[in-house]
Motif scaffolding. Structure first.
Motif, PDB file in Angstrom:
ATOM      1  N   LEU A  98      -9.508  -1.780  -2.033  1.00 31.67           N
ATOM      2  CA  LEU A  98      -9.114  -0.498  -2.615  1.00 31.67           C
ATOM      3  C   LEU A  98      -7.621  -0.253  -2.430  1.00 31.67           C
ATOM      4  CD1 LEU A  98      -9.590   2.434  -3.668  1.00 31.67           C
ATOM      5  CD2 LEU A  98     -10.186   3.035  -1.289  1.00 31.67           C
ATOM      6  N   GLN A  99      -7.123  -0.488  -1.209  1.00 36.10           N
ATOM      7  CA  GLN A  99      -5.707  -0.269  -0.919  1.00 36.10           C
ATOM      8  C   GLN A  99      -4.816  -1.190  -1.758  1.00 36.10           C
ATOM      9  OE1 GLN A  99      -6.223  -1.007   3.261  1.00 36.10           O
ATOM     10  NE2 GLN A  99      -6.039   1.168   3.799  1.00 36.10           N
ATOM     11  N   THR A 100      -5.232  -2.437  -1.885  1.00 38.57           N
ATOM     12  CA  THR A 100      -4.471  -3.397  -2.690  1.00 38.57           C
ATOM     13  C   THR A 100      -4.437  -2.974  -4.148  1.00 38.57           C
ATOM     14  OG1 THR A 100      -5.085  -5.203  -1.199  1.00 38.57           O
ATOM     15  CG2 THR A 100      -4.314  -5.818  -3.393  1.00 38.57           C
ATOM     16  N   ARG A 101      -5.583  -2.488  -4.646  1.00 32.96           N
ATOM     17  CA  ARG A 101      -5.661  -2.044  -6.046  1.00 32.96           C
ATOM     18  C   ARG A 101      -4.784  -0.807  -6.274  1.00 32.96           C
ATOM     19  NH1 ARG A 101      -5.571  -3.438 -10.923  1.00 32.96           N
ATOM     20  NH2 ARG A 101      -6.894  -2.320 -12.397  1.00 32.96           N
ATOM     21  N   LEU A 102      -4.837   0.140  -5.352  1.00 35.23           N
ATOM     22  CA  LEU A 102      -4.007   1.341  -5.475  1.00 35.23           C
ATOM     23  C   LEU A 102      -2.525   0.981  -5.383  1.00 35.23           C
ATOM     24  CD1 LEU A 102      -6.059   3.825  -3.252  1.00 35.23           C
ATOM     25  CD2 LEU A 102      -5.722   3.984  -5.732  1.00 35.23           C
ATOM     26  N   ASN A 103      -2.219  -0.008  -4.561  1.00 34.77           N
ATOM     27  CA  ASN A 103      -0.842  -0.494  -4.435  1.00 34.77           C
ATOM     28  C   ASN A 103      -0.364  -1.080  -5.764  1.00 34.77           C
ATOM     29  OD1 ASN A 103       1.607  -1.426  -3.507  1.00 34.77           O
ATOM     30  ND2 ASN A 103       0.771  -2.570  -1.786  1.00 34.77           N
ATOM     31  N   THR A 104      -1.207  -1.905  -6.383  1.00 36.82           N
ATOM     32  CA  THR A 104      -0.871  -2.531  -7.663  1.00 36.82           C
ATOM     33  C   THR A 104      -0.639  -1.484  -8.744  1.00 36.82           C
ATOM     34  OG1 THR A 104      -2.180  -4.500  -7.124  1.00 36.82           O
ATOM     35  CG2 THR A 104      -1.691  -4.129  -9.453  1.00 36.82           C
ATOM     36  N   LEU A 105      -1.418  -0.419  -8.701  1.00 30.52           N
ATOM     37  CA  LEU A 105      -1.322   0.636  -9.709  1.00 30.52           C
ATOM     38  C   LEU A 105      -0.222   1.657  -9.414  1.00 30.52           C
ATOM     39  CD1 LEU A 105      -5.149   1.230 -10.234  1.00 30.52           C
ATOM     40  CD2 LEU A 105      -3.589   0.059 -11.803  1.00 30.52           C
ATOM     41  N   GLY A 106       0.471   1.477  -8.267  1.00 28.90           N
ATOM     42  CA  GLY A 106       1.598   2.341  -7.942  1.00 28.90           C
ATOM     43  C   GLY A 106       1.257   3.612  -7.206  1.00 28.90           C
ATOM     44  N   PHE A 107       0.058   3.686  -6.609  1.00 28.63           N
ATOM     45  CA  PHE A 107      -0.344   4.904  -5.910  1.00 28.63           C
ATOM     46  C   PHE A 107      -0.253   4.764  -4.386  1.00 28.63           C
ATOM     47  CE2 PHE A 107      -2.166   5.412 -10.060  1.00 28.63           C
ATOM     48  CZ  PHE A 107      -2.061   6.773 -10.308  1.00 28.63           C
ATOM     49  N   ASN A 148     -17.867   6.346  -9.829  1.00 27.14           N
ATOM     50  CA  ASN A 148     -17.009   6.922 -10.880  1.00 27.14           C
ATOM     51  C   ASN A 148     -15.550   6.541 -10.704  1.00 27.14           C
ATOM     52  OD1 ASN A 148     -19.158   8.191 -12.166  1.00 27.14           O
ATOM     53  ND2 ASN A 148     -18.924  10.095 -11.026  1.00 27.14           N
ATOM     54  N   THR A 149     -15.058   6.628  -9.475  1.00 26.04           N
ATOM     55  CA  THR A 149     -13.662   6.240  -9.218  1.00 26.04           C
ATOM     56  C   THR A 149     -13.489   4.735  -9.382  1.00 26.04           C
ATOM     57  OG1 THR A 149     -13.331   8.104  -7.710  1.00 26.04           O
ATOM     58  CG2 THR A 149     -11.780   6.276  -7.516  1.00 26.04           C
ATOM     59  N   LEU A 150     -14.477   3.973  -8.942  1.00 20.22           N
ATOM     60  CA  LEU A 150     -14.411   2.520  -9.090  1.00 20.22           C
ATOM     61  C   LEU A 150     -14.324   2.116 -10.559  1.00 20.22           C
ATOM     62  CD1 LEU A 150     -16.946   1.196  -6.437  1.00 20.22           C
ATOM     63  CD2 LEU A 150     -14.491   0.778  -6.484  1.00 20.22           C
ATOM     64  N   ASN A 151     -15.102   2.801 -11.402  1.00 23.98           N
ATOM     65  CA  ASN A 151     -15.089   2.466 -12.835  1.00 23.98           C
ATOM     66  C   ASN A 151     -13.685   2.546 -13.408  1.00 23.98           C
ATOM     67  OD1 ASN A 151     -17.833   1.951 -13.065  1.00 23.98           O
ATOM     68  ND2 ASN A 151     -18.334   4.073 -13.544  1.00 23.98           N
ATOM     69  N   LYS A 152     -12.896   3.516 -12.981  1.00 24.11           N
ATOM     70  CA  LYS A 152     -11.509   3.650 -13.430  1.00 24.11           C
ATOM     71  C   LYS A 152     -10.635   2.571 -12.793  1.00 24.11           C
ATOM     72  CE  LYS A 152     -11.395   7.267 -16.178  1.00 24.11           C
ATOM     73  NZ  LYS A 152     -10.872   7.215 -17.564  1.00 24.11           N
ATOM     74  N   LEU A 153     -10.855   2.301 -11.522  1.00 25.00           N
ATOM     75  CA  LEU A 153     -10.044   1.305 -10.821  1.00 25.00           C
ATOM     76  C   LEU A 153     -10.195  -0.091 -11.406  1.00 25.00           C
ATOM     77  CD1 LEU A 153     -10.598   2.510  -7.152  1.00 25.00           C
ATOM     78  CD2 LEU A 153      -8.395   2.388  -8.328  1.00 25.00           C
ATOM     79  N   PHE A 154     -11.375  -0.373 -11.977  1.00 20.34           N
ATOM     80  CA  PHE A 154     -11.576  -1.695 -12.565  1.00 20.34           C
ATOM     81  C   PHE A 154     -10.738  -1.861 -13.836  1.00 20.34           C
ATOM     82  CE2 PHE A 154     -15.941  -1.556 -10.470  1.00 20.34           C
ATOM     83  CZ  PHE A 154     -15.502  -2.312  -9.400  1.00 20.34           C
TER      84      PHE A 154
END
Length: 281
Positions: free
Chosen positions: A228-237, A274-280
């Protein structure tokens, strides 16, 4: 290359078998996946299925498919089905040499997914094979009454296997989904059957069942939190690789809430389906 295809049955009174799953639904799902995946390739595909149409008899349904396939001037016709009768695995029916060669490749590719390879069989008794002008293959993807086969069933995987066998195209793996599957296994998240997820980058029924189990909130510690942290990092959050420590702390909570607000989600700082669906993405 032009491929014509039909999802077996899916009309009235031409309905498929019912076992642990309904054949009509699985046929339609696999065909839908194949069509969608080939849209981005040079291969043209023509759907010959009379979805929901009403005929006087099954023969008219078969005739409709053959006529549409013949009018498409396709190079190959594929008829997608699922089997019944106490067995397990994949088998194909064909007559011509070209069809048999492709059918063998299809059996081999689907067998690599873990299904028993029942091989290529003589399709001379099948209407659709006898009445199509081009080489034709009837594919029995798996057995509806086999627990083993149905637990393994994944429409994406089967569609990819058929495409790879016939067209030679390997559909790119979704790296975000593949990394989630790895993190889920390392975090002890299993599919609905209690099994580890196959790392194939495909979001199928079994991966969806694992997604439904995910519930990450402040205080959590796991490989999924690190994902999750890596994904949020990639997305700039969530900036900085040092923040991907696998611990759901205050910085991660703030990043999750910002992401949820940006994507019109409920801003509760909890990462569920729901949040995961957006993160994907």
């Amino acid at each position: 290359m032009i491929i014509s295809i039909d999802a077996g049955h899916n009309s009235i009174p031409d309905v498929g078998a019912i076992g642990l799953r309904k054949e009509d639904l699985l046929n339609k799902e696999v065909v839908g996946k194949i069509i969608k995946k080939l849209q981005s390739t040079a291969t043209k595909i023509v759907d010959c299925t009379p979805y929901g149409q009403v005929f006087s008899n099954v023969g008219q349904s078969l005739q409709y498919r053959c006529n549409k396939a013949n009018n498409s001037n396709s190079d190959l016709h594929l008829s997608i089905h699922f089997n019944m009768g106490g067995g397990e695995g994949v088998e194909c029916y064909a007559i011509s040499l070209i069809a048999k060669n492709n059918a063998e490749k299809i059996c081999n590719e689907i067998a690599l997914l873990g299904y028993r390879n029942r091989g290529v069989k003589n399709g001379s008794h099948l209407y659709i094979i006898n009445h199509t002008n081009m080489p034709c293959i009837l594919i029995e993807c798996a057995f509806l009454d086999s627990v083993k086969d149905m637990n393994k069933y994944n429409a994406d995987s089967i569609a990819n296997a058929i495409i790879k066998a016939v067209v030679g195209v390997i559909i790119p793996v979704n790296s975000v989904m593949a990394s989630f599957q790895i993190a889920s296994t390392l975090s002890g998240i299993t599919d609905k059957n209690g099994n580890k997820l196959v790392v194939d980058g495909i979001r199928g029924d079994l991966t969806n069942s694992a997604i439904a189990k995910v519930f990450l909130k402040i205080g959590a510690r796991s490989n999924l939190v690190k994902w999750l942290q890596t994904r949020l990092n990639t997305l700039g959050f969530l900036n900085g690789s040092a923040s991907a420590d696998g611990i759901f702390g205050s910085l991660t909570l703030t990043a999750v809430k910002k992401y949820q607000a940006k994507n019109n989600l409920i801003v509760d700082g909890i990462v569920g389906p729901n949040t995961l669906n957006k993160l994907f993405g």
